[in-house]
Write a protein that holds these residues in place. Structure first.
Motif, PDB file in Angstrom:
ATOM      1  N   THR A 191       0.847  -1.193   0.000  1.00 51.23           N
ATOM      2  CA  THR A 191       0.000   0.000   0.000  1.00 51.23           C
ATOM      3  C   THR A 191       0.880   1.240   0.000  1.00 51.23           C
ATOM      4  O   THR A 191       1.850   1.310   0.761  1.00 51.23           O
ATOM      5  N   VAL A 192       0.544   2.202  -0.866  1.00 53.88           N
ATOM      6  CA  VAL A 192       1.258   3.479  -0.875  1.00 53.88           C
ATOM      7  C   VAL A 192       0.832   4.236   0.385  1.00 53.88           C
ATOM      8  O   VAL A 192      -0.339   4.553   0.558  1.00 53.88           O
ATOM      9  N   VAL A 193       1.796   4.474   1.283  1.00 53.13           N
ATOM     10  CA  VAL A 193       1.442   5.090   2.568  1.00 53.13           C
ATOM     11  C   VAL A 193       1.903   6.540   2.685  1.00 53.13           C
ATOM     12  O   VAL A 193       1.444   7.270   3.556  1.00 53.13           O
ATOM     13  N   LEU A 194       2.830   6.962   1.821  1.00 53.21           N
ATOM     14  CA  LEU A 194       3.288   8.356   1.866  1.00 53.21           C
ATOM     15  C   LEU A 194       3.903   8.713   0.515  1.00 53.21           C
ATOM     16  O   LEU A 194       4.631   7.910  -0.077  1.00 53.21           O
ATOM     17  N   THR A 195       3.556   9.902   0.033  1.00 54.65           N
ATOM     18  CA  THR A 195       4.240  10.460  -1.138  1.00 54.65           C
ATOM     19  C   THR A 195       4.550  11.914  -0.792  1.00 54.65           C
ATOM     20  O   THR A 195       3.887  12.515   0.047  1.00 54.65           O
ATOM     21  N   GLY A 196       5.567  12.488  -1.437  1.00 53.17           N
ATOM     22  CA  GLY A 196       5.877  13.886  -1.156  1.00 53.17           C
ATOM     23  C   GLY A 196       7.125  14.318  -1.887  1.00 53.17           C
ATOM     24  O   GLY A 196       7.745  13.524  -2.606  1.00 53.17           O
ATOM     25  N   ASP A 197       7.464  15.594  -1.688  1.00 54.89           N
ATOM     26  CA  ASP A 197       8.683  16.148  -2.280  1.00 54.89           C
ATOM     27  C   ASP A 197       9.552  16.615  -1.117  1.00 54.89           C
ATOM     28  O   ASP A 197       9.273  17.645  -0.507  1.00 54.89           O
ATOM     29  N   PHE A 198      10.561  15.839  -0.792  1.00 57.13           N
ATOM     30  CA  PHE A 198      11.346  16.033   0.426  1.00 57.13           C
ATOM     31  C   PHE A 198      12.690  16.703   0.126  1.00 57.13           C
ATOM     32  O   PHE A 198      13.221  16.580  -0.973  1.00 57.13           O
ATOM     33  N   PHE A 199      13.226  17.408   1.147  1.00 56.10           N
ATOM     34  CA  PHE A 199      14.441  18.209   0.975  1.00 56.10           C
ATOM     35  C   PHE A 199      15.608  17.371   0.445  1.00 56.10           C
ATOM     36  O   PHE A 199      16.229  17.726  -0.559  1.00 56.10           O
ATOM     37  N   ASN A 201      15.430  13.762  -0.160  1.00 51.77           N
ATOM     38  CA  ASN A 201      15.017  12.619  -0.980  1.00 51.77           C
ATOM     39  C   ASN A 201      14.298  13.021  -2.263  1.00 51.77           C
ATOM     40  O   ASN A 201      14.090  12.185  -3.131  1.00 51.77           O
ATOM     41  N   GLY A 202      13.906  14.290  -2.386  1.00 49.25           N
ATOM     42  CA  GLY A 202      13.165  14.710  -3.564  1.00 49.25           C
ATOM     43  C   GLY A 202      11.796  14.042  -3.598  1.00 49.25           C
ATOM     44  O   GLY A 202      11.257  13.617  -2.562  1.00 49.25           O
ATOM     45  N   GLN A 203      11.225  13.934  -4.793  1.00 50.20           N
ATOM     46  CA  GLN A 203       9.897  13.321  -4.919  1.00 50.20           C
ATOM     47  C   GLN A 203      10.004  11.830  -4.608  1.00 50.20           C
ATOM     48  O   GLN A 203      10.790  11.117  -5.254  1.00 50.20           O
ATOM     49  N   SER A 204       9.232  11.375  -3.635  1.00 48.23           N
ATOM     50  CA  SER A 204       9.409  10.021  -3.107  1.00 48.23           C
ATOM     51  C   SER A 204       8.082   9.310  -2.903  1.00 48.23           C
ATOM     52  O   SER A 204       7.055   9.943  -2.657  1.00 48.23           O
ATOM     53  N   VAL A 205       8.143   7.987  -2.989  1.00 48.93           N
ATOM     54  CA  VAL A 205       6.985   7.123  -2.740  1.00 48.93           C
ATOM     55  C   VAL A 205       7.377   6.092  -1.688  1.00 48.93           C
ATOM     56  O   VAL A 205       8.423   5.447  -1.805  1.00 48.93           O
ATOM     57  N   PHE A 206       6.547   5.951  -0.663  1.00 46.87           N
ATOM     58  CA  PHE A 206       6.741   4.934   0.366  1.00 46.87           C
ATOM     59  C   PHE A 206       5.674   3.857   0.179  1.00 46.87           C
ATOM     60  O   PHE A 206       4.483   4.168   0.124  1.00 46.87           O
ATOM     61  N   ILE A 207       6.117   2.596   0.101  1.00 47.85           N
ATOM     62  CA  ILE A 207       5.171   1.470   0.003  1.00 47.85           C
ATOM     63  C   ILE A 207       5.315   0.602   1.249  1.00 47.85           C
ATOM     64  O   ILE A 207       6.426   0.190   1.609  1.00 47.85           O
ATOM     65  N   ASP A 208       4.191   0.340   1.906  1.00 52.27           N
ATOM     66  CA  ASP A 208       4.156  -0.566   3.062  1.00 52.27           C
ATOM     67  C   ASP A 208       3.868  -1.976   2.545  1.00 52.27           C
ATOM     68  O   ASP A 208       2.784  -2.240   2.021  1.00 52.27           O
ATOM     69  N   HIS A 209       4.869  -2.876   2.694  1.00 50.75           N
ATOM     70  CA  HIS A 209       4.683  -4.266   2.236  1.00 50.75           C
ATOM     71  C   HIS A 209       4.082  -5.143   3.349  1.00 50.75           C
ATOM     72  O   HIS A 209       3.818  -6.323   3.121  1.00 50.75           O
ATOM     73  N   GLY A 210       3.925  -4.565   4.540  1.00 48.59           N
ATOM     74  CA  GLY A 210       3.326  -5.297   5.664  1.00 48.59           C
ATOM     75  C   GLY A 210       4.350  -5.666   6.730  1.00 48.59           C
ATOM     76  O   GLY A 210       5.549  -5.787   6.440  1.00 48.59           O
TER      77      GLY A 210
END
Ligand SMILES: [Zn+2]
Length: 274
Positions: A191-199, A201-210
């Motif tokens: 599940t995609v749990v966080l997206t954003g544009d970070f200082f 990491n830049g544009q990032s996607v976090f996926i929770d695999h469980g």
């Protein structure tokens, strides 16, 4: 990004097999009891396993239950698990990661200004709960991951980093050099749990695999998913870029297990380039 020649020469011979490795019989669970590694431990079918009073990933293979624990890059000689409330110290083996020296032209990304520090603090408070989270359902492909993009490995996991000569946190993921705009796919379901544009990491996607297993893909030029999306392994999530602290396009992929950044290669499917 300029990598000094000595570091580059070391990188080309760096492999995870140089680390301590004790293969468990007849199943693919990783067992590298080193900082930044993963320990897999057969355990009784009943009972709670915790690290620092938090649950850890457990899985059942051929009737045997295992605890699978991420070891922090900051871990020293022992990791103390609690199994049914009883302390079970796990000895770690020594492993020396190489140094990497990087020159960054944008010095603000090395020595952030005061308002940058406020932003970095806010972003840390967004990312930390994600890394500390523990959702019940583990994706079945969690230890059969595929690379989120293809290209040469340009920076190994665990490198002790120096930016413009100043010591910084070790490299907590792997870098894959790829052209801007190249597809980035989900390394495993989740599940995609966080997206954003970070200082940094830049544009990032976090996926929770469980069960505390989280992937972060960063420096992206484009994000094609949103928080709450359920993704399958191989599904398009965005594109390679150079946003954040990066001077050339590449994908940085972090894998975190029980809030410890671990070497993503330990969870790759056998047919993936190591
Ligand atoms: Zn990186």
């Amino acid at each position: 990004m300029t990598i000094k020649k000595t570091a580059l020469a070391l990188l080309s011979v760096f492999t995870i097999s140089a680390g301590a490795s004790t293969a468990l019989p007849n199943h693919p669970l990783p067992n590298h009891p080193i900082a930044g590694g993963i320990i897999s431990l057969p355990i009784d079918n009943e009972g709670a396993v915790t690290l620092n009073d938090k649950p850890v990933l457990t899985t059942q293979i051929d009737g045997q239950r295992y605890a699978v624990i991420g070891v922090s890059l900051k871990a020293e000689d022992t990791l103390t698990l609690k199994i049914d409330g009883e302390e079970q110290p796990q000895l770690l083996e020594d492993f020396a990661y190489e140094e990497q020296h990087i020159e960054i032209k944008n010095t603000r990304k090395v020595n952030p200004q005061k308002n940058d520090m406020d932003r970095i603090g806010r972003e840390y408070n967004q990312m930390t709960p994600v890394y500390q989270s523990f959702s019940a359902e583990l994706t079945p492909d969690w230890n059969q991951m595929i690379l989120p993009t293809t290209g040469p490995y340009s920076s190994a996991f665990g490198l002790k980093r120096f930016f413009n000569g100043q010591a910084r946190n070790p490299h907590s993921g792997i870098d894959i050099a790829a052209p801007e705009g190249k597809n980035i796919i989900a390394p495993a379901g989740g599940t995609v749990v966080l997206t954003g544009d970070f200082f940094f990491n830049g544009q990032s996607v976090f996926i929770d695999h469980g069960q505390g297993l989280i992937s972060m893909m960063c420096h992206m030029s484009r994000i094609d998913v949103k928080e709450g999306d359920i993704v399958q392994q191989g599904e398009l999530i965005g594109a390679v870029g150079k946003t954040g602290r990066a001077t050339g396009p590449h994908l940085h992929w972090t894998v975190s297990l029980n809030n410890a950044r671990v070497n993503p290669k330990l969870l790759l499917k056998a047919d993936q380039p190591k």
